[in-house]
Design a protein around this motif. Structure first.
Motif, mmCIF file in Angstrom:
data_model
loop_
_atom_site.group_PDB
_atom_site.id
_atom_site.type_symbol
_atom_site.label_atom_id
_atom_site.label_comp_id
_atom_site.label_asym_id
_atom_site.label_seq_id
_atom_site.Cartn_x
_atom_site.Cartn_y
_atom_site.Cartn_z
ATOM 1 N N ASP A 97 0.829 -1.205 0.000
ATOM 2 C CA ASP A 97 0.000 0.000 0.000
ATOM 3 C C ASP A 97 0.863 1.255 0.000
ATOM 4 O O ASP A 97 0.570 2.227 -0.703
ATOM 5 N N ALA A 98 1.946 1.247 0.786
ATOM 6 C CA ALA A 98 2.845 2.401 0.840
ATOM 7 C C ALA A 98 3.522 2.634 -0.512
ATOM 8 O O ALA A 98 3.667 3.775 -0.951
ATOM 9 N N LEU A 99 3.922 1.550 -1.182
ATOM 10 C CA LEU A 99 4.564 1.675 -2.491
ATOM 11 C C LEU A 99 3.597 2.211 -3.542
ATOM 12 O O LEU A 99 3.999 2.929 -4.458
ATOM 13 N N LEU A 100 2.317 1.867 -3.406
ATOM 14 C CA LEU A 100 1.329 2.266 -4.397
ATOM 15 C C LEU A 100 0.639 3.594 -4.066
ATOM 16 O O LEU A 100 -0.160 4.085 -4.865
ATOM 17 N N GLU A 101 0.980 4.180 -2.942
ATOM 18 C CA GLU A 101 0.340 5.434 -2.533
ATOM 19 C C GLU A 101 0.610 6.512 -3.572
ATOM 20 O O GLU A 101 1.752 6.762 -3.984
ATOM 21 N N GLY A 102 -0.462 7.135 -4.041
ATOM 22 C CA GLY A 102 -0.346 8.210 -5.030
ATOM 23 C C GLY A 102 -0.269 7.736 -6.470
ATOM 24 O O GLY A 102 -0.269 8.545 -7.392
ATOM 25 N N VAL A 103 -0.229 6.436 -6.689
ATOM 26 C CA VAL A 103 -0.170 5.894 -8.059
ATOM 27 C C VAL A 103 -1.570 5.930 -8.650
ATOM 28 O O VAL A 103 -2.524 5.462 -8.031
ATOM 29 N N ILE A 104 -1.692 6.469 -9.847
ATOM 30 C CA ILE A 104 -2.983 6.527 -10.524
ATOM 31 C C ILE A 104 -2.981 5.490 -11.641
ATOM 32 O O ILE A 104 -2.096 5.488 -12.495
ATOM 33 N N VAL A 105 -3.990 4.619 -11.635
ATOM 34 C CA VAL A 105 -4.102 3.567 -12.630
ATOM 35 C C VAL A 105 -5.035 4.040 -13.739
ATOM 36 O O VAL A 105 -6.173 4.431 -13.470
ATOM 37 N N GLU A 106 -4.546 4.037 -14.967
ATOM 38 C CA GLU A 106 -5.372 4.405 -16.106
ATOM 39 C C GLU A 106 -5.939 3.150 -16.746
ATOM 40 O O GLU A 106 -5.260 2.146 -16.855
#
Length: 107
Positions: A97-106
């Protein structure tokens, strides 16, 4: 289709190393005679070899097929030796979750 395994020979010609497929491979699969070869190193002892027919667009990647091959290999390893499996913990989830924080999936 049954899985077929062919042994490659490592040789050196004009001081250049190369890998050669046996003649039986080309007799049984003539569509690969003029193919390009892509090799992906998965680990120190594992290579993923992809043959690209000369008439196929080289830039066209088949990621779903490669992913399936990778996942199939993982599954085979897990079935052969279940002790390699590790339970997915809350700590692992928090790290992901920390690694993916702020990642936007298109889509």
């Amino acid at each position: 289709m049954a899985s077929e395994i062919y042994s490659l020979s490592a040789t050196q010609t004009n001081d250049l190393p190369s890998l050669s497929l046996p003649e039986s491979f080309y007799k049984e699969h003539p569509q690969w005679i003029n193919a390009s070869v892509k090799i992906e190193v998965l680990s120190d002892k594992t290579l993923l070899v992809k043959l690209v027919p000369e008439d196929e667009d080289d830039e066209q990647e088949e990621d779903p097929k490669m992913l399936k091959l990778f996942l199939d290999a993982l599954m085979a390893d897990a079935i052969k030796d279940p002790s390699i499996l590790v339970p997915y913990t809350e700590e692992m989830k928090a790290e992901a979750d920390a690694l993916l924080e702020g990642v936007i999936v298109e889509e």
